[in-house]
Design an enzyme around this catalytic site. Structure first.
Site, PDB file in Angstrom:
ATOM      1  CG  ASP A   1      -2.157  -0.674   1.117  1.00 59.47           C
ATOM      2  OD1 ASP A   1      -2.708  -0.630   0.021  1.00 59.47           O
ATOM      3  OD2 ASP A   1      -2.625  -1.271   2.104  1.00 59.47           O
TER       4      ASP A   1
HETATM    5  C1  BGC Z   1       0.308   1.354   6.221  1.00 61.65           C
HETATM    6  C2  BGC Z   1      -0.041   0.121   5.438  1.00 61.65           C
HETATM    7  C3  BGC Z   1      -1.506   0.014   5.321  1.00 61.65           C
HETATM    8  C4  BGC Z   1      -2.109   1.303   4.774  1.00 61.65           C
HETATM    9  C5  BGC Z   1      -3.612   1.171   4.772  1.00 61.65           C
HETATM   10  C6  BGC Z   1      -0.338   2.559   5.636  1.00 61.65           C
HETATM   11  O1  BGC Z   1      -0.091   3.682   6.422  1.00 61.65           O
HETATM   12  O2  BGC Z   1       1.687   1.496   6.310  1.00 61.65           O
HETATM   13  O3  BGC Z   1       0.496  -1.023   6.057  1.00 61.65           O
HETATM   14  O4  BGC Z   1      -1.848  -1.050   4.488  1.00 61.65           O
HETATM   15  O5  BGC Z   1      -1.724   2.391   5.545  1.00 61.65           O
HETATM   16  O6  BGC Z   1      -4.286   2.293   4.459  1.00 61.65           O
HETATM   17  C1  NOJ Z   2      -1.653  -3.809   5.450  1.00 61.28           C
HETATM   18  C2  NOJ Z   2      -2.839  -3.871   4.547  1.00 61.28           C
HETATM   19  O1  NOJ Z   2      -3.960  -4.303   5.283  1.00 61.28           O
HETATM   20  C3  NOJ Z   2      -2.575  -4.808   3.392  1.00 61.28           C
HETATM   21  O2  NOJ Z   2      -3.655  -4.785   2.518  1.00 61.28           O
HETATM   22  C4  NOJ Z   2      -1.310  -4.439   2.689  1.00 61.28           C
HETATM   23  O3  NOJ Z   2      -1.071  -5.383   1.683  1.00 61.28           O
HETATM   24  C5  NOJ Z   2      -0.137  -4.369   3.650  1.00 61.28           C
HETATM   25  N1  NOJ Z   2      -0.446  -3.496   4.720  1.00 61.28           N
HETATM   26  C6  NOJ Z   2       1.158  -3.923   2.960  1.00 61.28           C
HETATM   27  O4  NOJ Z   2       1.148  -2.581   2.662  1.00 61.28           O
END
Ligand code: BGC
Ligand code: NOJ
Length: 807
Positions: free
Chosen positions: A483
């Protein structure tokens, strides 16, 4: 250092030191009423949706961290204590918190007064039971005052923490001699209320927080408790709570029990009121009567335990490795169930207000655990697919209560569509039931837009096929699985969401990770099509797969590992040419699983690089070297301090990909080595470093460049649960549901010489003995008959089928 121990016989983790390095929590509930329970009795309850229907209040960012729960105050001759240590923090003579599957039991003792508190959500009802038993182990009669208290949330957890000009006027309750009913907003549009009930009449009550506690006091010195009294307040506005007081006399050896119940009730519109301003409590009374004796509570508790034992018997392993068995048999499967229920919404790190059910998260959550609840999985697949658009793109999330796509986040995460194929193919392999492909499923929940589910899968693939970049690789969109790899975001504004901002839509940025996914799941879909007789379509798909595979070989290979992506200017991300972020883990795992460039030795080389460059004491780091500076062209990944989250932590979710990939290339020793590095049971001894619960996976473990190397965060709600379950059961043990039967293809390390597994598959029970003789030769006997290949051809049978596999 350990703060407790596993009790495998009871399926419990027993915390014996309440000073855990972080709150260690547990979950209750299965179908609507859910609770979080920490080792200090903290946490909260909600109905279905932790944002829209929060029942009790919990303040994130509180001091101390874990404040808000169901608190039981015991005032024994001036010594006031709680069975869970907080809020009073009175030193206990003994303390145990047994976190079990869907329940927690506190066993504490102070000054020869013993308290046992059993907490769970029964299987069939919308309530949490807290059964509290006090036993006088002293030689004197004790006069004890007991207060039980919870704090109501005004339903919408976001408004509850923000809209005070309204909130402090709307709180309403009704009280009788056993129950406090919370009915805020019930007079207008709500059709639901909650209650906190006790099975015996209280000796006093409070429902106004400020009076119960005292405006300048806190939860650790509430006036009512200190003064062994109650003020019988009926809340009007401000903060409604529910507190019951009991004066109990206990002779030496005597014990007394009070059953507390927090319940949730819905009334049809025309049955809301008994008379003006008085709620109709008929349904509440029925619910209260179901748990008003110890016998009834015990029966419900036994039912819950039995359900779990039966459920987990679907897959059970006994090997010569206790820790592996414990994770596979109990905790990993349990965590999968919790992630299935919660997605990424409510934990001690997820406020329950930000994210609903994620498209990609929920699809992946099914993979490790579909074997336990295939019917519910089918429903879930339908809910998820219904937020897909006709062009194959998808909303990224939906709210569980409304099941509608979340417009605030929108879509544009280009990996999302492919995860649907992963989930559906796993469903078919597990159940053998292709009819799911015909399930009429709407696009974007629009009535009349229903198409057979198979058309959603077609749309998924087509979206990728029609959205490729200059190198013929899939476009990344806002981000892929990572993400934080936001290649079209270009954000300069503090606080702007990296996930939703697109300040420079290049139409160019490409993802090698999505290429890996496309090849893996494209082949899978081609197999499904072939299996249902659509040969021509199947080979068309394989042509598309081939073209992405070729593009990956040509442009996605960096010499020693797979490239991660191409940015908005077609510069490489995750290449030796880069200064930081030279290698990322994701494509190494997925492209190897997809066998891209297998003949050229890509997988082997890539995994060697993973071991050499990315592996630390706690697993495989997500990238290396960490970004030292913010890169506007890369987005959130470079926003994190070095070694944290997506910038170089061990992001546990993709470690099992490396485990699986290693089994694909036959490196079983390394697969198990990676498995062990961040397996919670293996980290129990270093809990003071790891910090999170030693029975579940966390999302991240700080990497070598972080100040707090080895410290885990975001326990419980992580795709790690499902993928590790998949890796342990399907790659290491190699018990793999396949279209035509159960495949047994073990990749055991030398240290596991023997494993005996029971697996219920499509209603047939198999007893599988795996002997790891390290011969490199494979042999399978089914009911003593040699079988060619690795798949046990499926036949319905009520008999136990014995299978021996020698490797
Ligand atoms: C986080 C990710 C997460 C995303 C969701 C980010 O700030 O680092 O792990 O999946 O937010 O919106
Ligand atoms: C947490 C999110 O829930 C997941 O969808 C994503 O793949 C990982 N973070 C990595 O960014």
């Amino acid at each position: 250092m350990k703060y407790g121990h596993f009790d495998d016989k009871e399926y419990e983790y027993v915390i014996t030191n309440y000073n855990t390095p972080l709150p260690w929590i547990n979950y209750f509930g299965q179908d609507g009423f859910f609770s979080l329970m920490s080792n200090t009795c903290g946490g909260y309850m909600f109905y279905k949706d932790a944002k829209l229907r929060r029942i009790t209040r919990f303040r994130y960012n509180n001091v101390p961290r874990d404040y808000g729960g169901r608190y039981y105050y015991i005032n024994d001759n001036g010594t006031i204590w709680n069975p869970g240590f907080l809020p009073m923090k009175t030193k206990l003579d003994s303390y145990k918190c047994r976190h079990g599957l869907g329940y927690s039991i506190f066993e504490s003792e102070k000054n020869d007064l013993k308290c046992e508190l059993l907490c769970f959500v029964p299987l069939k009802d919308l309530c949490e039971i807290n059964q509290l038993t006090l036993k006088n182990n002293s030689k004197e009669t004790k006069k004890v005052t007991l207060h039980g208290v919870i704090e109501w949330c005004l339903w919408n957890a976001v408004d509850d923490q923000t809209n005070f000009q309204r909130n402090w006027n709307i709180g309403e309750v009704e009280v009788d001699d056993k129950t406090i009913y919370h009915k805020t907003e019930y007079r207008e549009r709500r059709d639901h209320y909650a209650f906190y009930h006790t099975n015996i009449k209280h000796d006093g009550f409070d429902s106004d927080l400020d009076t119960f506690i005292g405006l300048y006091n806190s939860w650790c010195d509430p006036n009512a408790v200190k003064n062994t009294t109650s003020y019988n307040t009926v809340a009007s506005g401000w903060a409604p709570i529910a507190a019951h007081m009991f004066n109990l006399e206990l002779k030496p050896g005597e014990e007394k029990t009070v059953i507390f119940q927090t319940g949730y009730v819905e009334n049809p519109e025309d049955e809301k009121f008994e008379k003006l301003h008085v709620i109709n409590k008929k349904r509440a009374y029925e619910l209260q009567a179901k748990y008003d004796t110890k016998e009834k509570v015990l029966k419900a508790f036994e039912e819950l335990k039995t359900k779990w034992v039966n459920l987990l018997s679907t897959l059970h392993v006994e090997s010569d490795n206790d820790k592996f068995d414990r994770m596979v048999n109990i905790w990993n499967q349990y965590q999968c169930m919790v992630t299935f229920n919660m997605s990424r919404s409510a934990s001690y790190y997820e406020s329950g207000t930000g994210r609903g059910m994620g498209f990609r998260d929920s699809c992946q959550d099914l993979l490790g655990f579909l074997h336990l609840i295939p019917e519910k999985s089918r429903e879930r697949i339908k809910d998820i697919a219904s937020i897909q658009f006709e062009d194959g793109s998808t909303y990224h999330q939906y709210q569980p209560l409304t099941k509608r796509g979340n417009a605030d986040i929108g879509g544009g995460f280009n990996d999302d569509p492919l995860w649907l194929i992963a989930a559906v193919s796993q469903y078919i392999k597990e159940t053998g039931d292709y009819s799911i492909l015909n399930d009429p499923t709407p696009f974007n929940n629009k009535e009349g837009s229903e198409k057979p589910l198979i058309d959603h899968l077609r749309a998924s693939l087509n979206y990728i096929i029609t959205h490729k970049g200059p190198h013929g690789l899939p476009l990344i969109g806002r981000a892929d699985w990572n993400d934080c790899l936001n290649l079209n975001c270009f954000s300069k504004t503090p606080g702007e969401s990296f996930q939703t901002a697109s300040n420079f839509e290049s139409g160019k940025a490409e993802s090698v990770f999505i290429a890996g996914m496309f090849v893996l799941y494209g082949k899978e879909f081609a197999t499904i099509l072939k299996n249902i007789g659509l040969d021509a379509e199947s080979s068309d798909i394989l042509k598309e797969v081939k073209s992405v595979e070729d593009a990956t070989i040509k442009y996605g290979w960096d010499g020693e590992w797979f490239v991660r992506a191409y940015d908005a200017f077609s510069n490489k991300v995750g290449s030796h040419e880069c200064e930081d972020g030279q290698i990322f883990v994701e494509p190494q795992g997925f492209c190897t699983m997809a066998r891209i460039g297998e003949d050229l030795g890509f997988g082997k080389k890539a995994l060697d690089s993973v071991e050499k460059i990315l592996t630390n004491d706690y697993g495989v780091e997500i990238l290396h070297p960490c970004y030292k500076e913010y890169h506007i062209e890369l987005g959130e990944v470079s926003s994190y301090p070095m070694g944290y989250k997506e910038n170089g932590s061990v992001f546990c979710h993709n470690n099992p990909w490396i485990v699986i990939a290693n089994t694909v290339i036959g490196n079983n020793e390394r697969a198990f080595d990676v498995y062990k590095r961040n397996c919670p049971a293996y980290l129990e001894e270093v809990s003071e470093i790891h910090k999170t619960e030693p029975f579940v996976y966390s999302q991240t473990i700080a990497g070598r460049d972080a100040k707090n190397y080895g410290e885990a965060k975001n326990s419980w709600l992580t795709g790690t649960a499902s993928w590790t379950m998949y890796a342990a059961s399907q790659a290491i043990l190699g018990i793999k549901p396949d279209y035509d039967g159960l495949m047994i293809d073990p990749h055991l390390p030398k240290e596991i010489k023997h494993a005996s597994v029971t697996r219920v598959f499509r209603g047939v029970k198999y007893n599988i003995t795996i002997n790891n003789n390290a011969t490199g030769k494979y042999e399978m006997l089914v009911e003593n008959n040699k079988v060619d290949g690795k798949v046990i051809p499926f036949e319905k049978s009520s008999k136990l089928i014995n299978v021996i596999v020698n490797i």
